[in-house]
Design a protein around this motif. Sequence first.
Motif, PDB file in Angstrom:
ATOM      1  N   UNK A   1      75.137  40.188  19.384  1.00 27.75           N
ATOM      2  CA  UNK A   1      74.324  38.971  19.344  1.00 27.75           C
ATOM      3  C   UNK A   1      75.254  37.852  18.877  1.00 27.75           C
ATOM      4  N   UNK A   2      75.427  36.841  19.716  1.00 27.38           N
ATOM      5  CA  UNK A   2      76.406  35.795  19.444  1.00 27.38           C
ATOM      6  C   UNK A   2      75.711  34.454  19.223  1.00 27.38           C
ATOM      7  N   UNK A   3      75.968  33.854  18.077  1.00 28.90           N
ATOM      8  CA  UNK A   3      75.489  32.505  17.776  1.00 28.90           C
ATOM      9  C   UNK A   3      76.656  31.553  18.001  1.00 28.90           C
ATOM     10  N   UNK A   4      76.551  30.732  19.039  1.00 33.79           N
ATOM     11  CA  UNK A   4      77.639  29.834  19.425  1.00 33.79           C
ATOM     12  C   UNK A   4      77.377  28.433  18.873  1.00 33.79           C
ATOM     13  N   UNK A   5      78.352  27.861  18.169  1.00 32.81           N
ATOM     14  CA  UNK A   5      78.225  26.531  17.579  1.00 32.81           C
ATOM     15  C   UNK A   5      79.330  25.626  18.117  1.00 32.81           C
TER      16      UNK A   5
ATOM     17  N   UNK B   1      67.593  36.502  14.628  1.00 36.34           N
ATOM     18  CA  UNK B   1      67.329  36.824  16.031  1.00 36.34           C
ATOM     19  C   UNK B   1      67.387  38.331  16.251  1.00 36.34           C
ATOM     20  N   UNK B   2      68.359  38.966  15.627  1.00 34.22           N
ATOM     21  CA  UNK B   2      68.457  40.422  15.738  1.00 34.22           C
ATOM     22  C   UNK B   2      67.235  41.102  15.124  1.00 34.22           C
ATOM     23  N   UNK B   3      66.711  40.518  14.052  1.00 37.04           N
ATOM     24  CA  UNK B   3      65.551  41.098  13.387  1.00 37.04           C
ATOM     25  C   UNK B   3      64.315  41.050  14.286  1.00 37.04           C
ATOM     26  N   UNK B   4      64.222  40.000  15.109  1.00 34.84           N
ATOM     27  CA  UNK B   4      63.122  39.928  16.077  1.00 34.84           C
ATOM     28  C   UNK B   4      63.212  41.100  17.055  1.00 34.84           C
ATOM     29  N   UNK B   5      64.423  41.365  17.523  1.00 33.18           N
ATOM     30  CA  UNK B   5      64.631  42.488  18.447  1.00 33.18           C
ATOM     31  C   UNK B   5      64.316  43.812  17.758  1.00 33.18           C
ATOM     32  N   UNK B   6      64.657  43.910  16.477  1.00 32.21           N
ATOM     33  CA  UNK B   6      64.345  45.141  15.740  1.00 32.21           C
ATOM     34  C   UNK B   6      62.840  45.415  15.728  1.00 32.21           C
ATOM     35  N   UNK B   7      62.064  44.363  15.472  1.00 38.55           N
ATOM     36  CA  UNK B   7      60.608  44.527  15.420  1.00 38.55           C
ATOM     37  C   UNK B   7      60.060  44.962  16.772  1.00 38.55           C
ATOM     38  N   UNK B   8      60.613  44.371  17.837  1.00 35.99           N
ATOM     39  CA  UNK B   8      60.186  44.774  19.179  1.00 35.99           C
ATOM     40  C   UNK B   8      60.567  46.222  19.442  1.00 35.99           C
ATOM     41  N   UNK B   9      61.775  46.579  19.046  1.00 35.56           N
ATOM     42  CA  UNK B   9      62.264  47.942  19.240  1.00 35.56           C
ATOM     43  C   UNK B   9      61.404  48.939  18.476  1.00 35.56           C
TER      44      UNK B   9
ATOM     45  N   UNK C   1      66.236  43.656  28.002  1.00 32.85           N
ATOM     46  CA  UNK C   1      66.343  42.330  27.386  1.00 32.85           C
ATOM     47  C   UNK C   1      65.792  41.261  28.328  1.00 32.85           C
ATOM     48  N   UNK C   2      66.113  41.387  29.593  1.00 28.14           N
ATOM     49  CA  UNK C   2      65.627  40.413  30.576  1.00 28.14           C
ATOM     50  C   UNK C   2      64.109  40.433  30.661  1.00 28.14           C
ATOM     51  N   UNK C   3      63.510  41.582  30.458  1.00 24.30           N
ATOM     52  CA  UNK C   3      62.055  41.707  30.551  1.00 24.30           C
ATOM     53  C   UNK C   3      61.341  40.976  29.416  1.00 24.30           C
ATOM     54  N   UNK C   4      62.077  40.675  28.344  1.00 25.04           N
ATOM     55  CA  UNK C   4      61.487  39.967  27.210  1.00 25.04           C
ATOM     56  C   UNK C   4      61.442  38.465  27.433  1.00 25.04           C
TER      57      UNK C   4
END
Length: 242
Positions: A5-9, A48-56, A138-141
């Motif tokens: 998971x990449x946060x680009x600034x 953002x990763x934590x959101x994916x964790x909850x979905x998982x 991931x695309x399905x989300x």
Amino acid sequence: VYIYYVECKNLIGNITVTDKGDFIREYVKNGKKIKTGIYSPLRQVKAQREVIRKIWEKNSSKIKKVFASKNFEYYRRVLVVAANKETILNTNYAPIEIKHKILKADALVRQMEYEIKNRKRSDIVYSQKDMEEIAKSYASLSVGNNIDYYDYYKNKYCVSSNTLIDDDLKNRLVQLRKERARQMNIPAYYIFTNEELNSLIDKKPRTIEKLENTKILSSIKIKTHGKSIIDEINNSSNRDRG
């Protein structure tokens, strides 16, 4: 092997990460040096990763959650990337556990290659098919329907014309009640109560007959104050049309 998971600034100026993991940005504006703290992009990408964790977790069996949840973050790694090539990134004082997670864009591929090369022998290695299935999940989300953000934020934050009309009418009726109570030396609720006020704003009767039909006010209140109330309702309506 890993999902990143990449946060680009793409920030102007130089970024320093303190020994507490705080991000400090320094830049020049109108000839003046500015130094300010910024929200931690590392915390952002972890959220953002934590959101994916909850979905998982929601879609995983109890057994899978028990045996795989402890390795969730290990296989799903976070990185913060400074995309502006002119940015000087200083992580010399950053805590050792986050230093390797903050890098410039030209070091992104090298960091991934290093981690894959130095993985544990016991680490899971995904096949091409596995990676395609993960990508599809991931695309399905993603949101399939286009969102009209103009309407979304207009409805969420902008005051509607109906709200403005009601506020104007409420102010007019409250002022009328105050003036008539003072002129007649009677309590304001003798003119109409707050509950009756809200009903008048909701119904907006524009004639005495319609006011009587609403049953909001008693006959004595209508006889004494009805015409003044109707005038204010009509004046508020006409002002909006004008």
